[in-house]
Design a protein around this motif. Structure first.
Motif, PDB file in Angstrom:
ATOM      1  N   PHE A  63       0.836  -1.209   0.000  1.00  0.00           N
ATOM      2  CA  PHE A  63       0.000   0.000   0.000  1.00  0.00           C
ATOM      3  C   PHE A  63       0.865   1.251   0.000  1.00  0.00           C
ATOM      4  N   GLU A  64       1.906   1.249   0.840  1.00  0.00           N
ATOM      5  CA  GLU A  64       2.806   2.413   0.901  1.00  0.00           C
ATOM      6  C   GLU A  64       3.531   2.621  -0.422  1.00  0.00           C
ATOM      7  N   GLN A  65       3.907   1.535  -1.084  1.00  0.00           N
ATOM      8  CA  GLN A  65       4.570   1.640  -2.390  1.00  0.00           C
ATOM      9  C   GLN A  65       3.619   2.203  -3.445  1.00  0.00           C
ATOM     10  N   ALA A  66       2.368   1.750  -3.428  1.00  0.00           N
ATOM     11  CA  ALA A  66       1.367   2.262  -4.370  1.00  0.00           C
ATOM     12  C   ALA A  66       1.128   3.745  -4.140  1.00  0.00           C
ATOM     13  N   LEU A  67       1.081   4.152  -2.879  1.00  0.00           N
ATOM     14  CA  LEU A  67       0.885   5.565  -2.539  1.00  0.00           C
ATOM     15  C   LEU A  67       2.090   6.391  -2.964  1.00  0.00           C
ATOM     16  N   GLU A  68       3.274   5.833  -2.793  1.00  0.00           N
ATOM     17  CA  GLU A  68       4.514   6.519  -3.193  1.00  0.00           C
ATOM     18  C   GLU A  68       4.532   6.750  -4.707  1.00  0.00           C
ATOM     19  N   ASN A  69       4.061   5.759  -5.466  1.00  0.00           N
ATOM     20  CA  ASN A  69       4.015   5.896  -6.923  1.00  0.00           C
ATOM     21  C   ASN A  69       3.007   6.955  -7.366  1.00  0.00           C
TER      22      ASN A  69
END
Length: 157
Positions: A63-69
């Motif tokens: 989730f954090e990676q998706a938000l970062e993208n």
């Protein structure tokens, strides 16, 4: 010097399942009419489906990676100088980046039709994780607009 006191930012309590403040903010943005338990159920179901889709062991890290993208780095703001209005590119503060990314993900998942909200949210998160989809397109459009107006960067205030 200003005589007013500045408002203090309130800290969001971490969510009960993953102990993440970021996820708690996301739940609060999903929430309608104070129905937090409904929002939590939607988010947690979406996270499980999203983790299965991208084959991630840790749904929170994915989730954090998706938000970062999905986070934008630049945006344009209108600035009136003389008689003309210029679109001036500015760098976005960290808390606003997160807020914009969350808002876009929720907005685009609500715009999809035909399925339950948790499925739509999982689909949008997996698109963000894979750097594709409507949220990433919105981020790229924002960056492209800022890049196109780079000539007016000296009007920054």
């Amino acid at each position: 010097m200003s005589r007013r006191r500045r408002a203090e930012k309130r800290q969001t309590a971490p969510d009960p399942v993953y102990q993440s403040c970021l996820l708690a903010k996301f739940v609060n943005k999903i929430m309608y009419d104070g129905k937090k338990s409904v929002a939590q159920r939607i988010v947690y179901d979406a996270l499980e489906k999203f983790a299965k889709r991208v084959k991630a062991e840790d749904p929170l890290a994915a989730f954090e990676q998706a938000l970062e993208n999905a986070k934008p780095a630049l945006e344009v703001k209108s600035r009136r100088i003389g008689g003309a209005t210029y679109q001036v590119p500015i760098e976005i503060p960290a808390n606003r980046r997160i807020s914009m990314a969350m808002g876009w993900i929720i907005q685009h998942s609500r715009a999809k039709a035909g399925r339950a909200m948790d499925e739509r949210l999982a689909a949008e998160l997996s698109d963000c994780f894979n750097n594709q989809g409507t949220t990433i397109k919105k981020k790229d459009d924002t960056h492209r607009m800022a890049e196109a107006n780079k000539a007016f960067a000296h009007y920054k205030w």
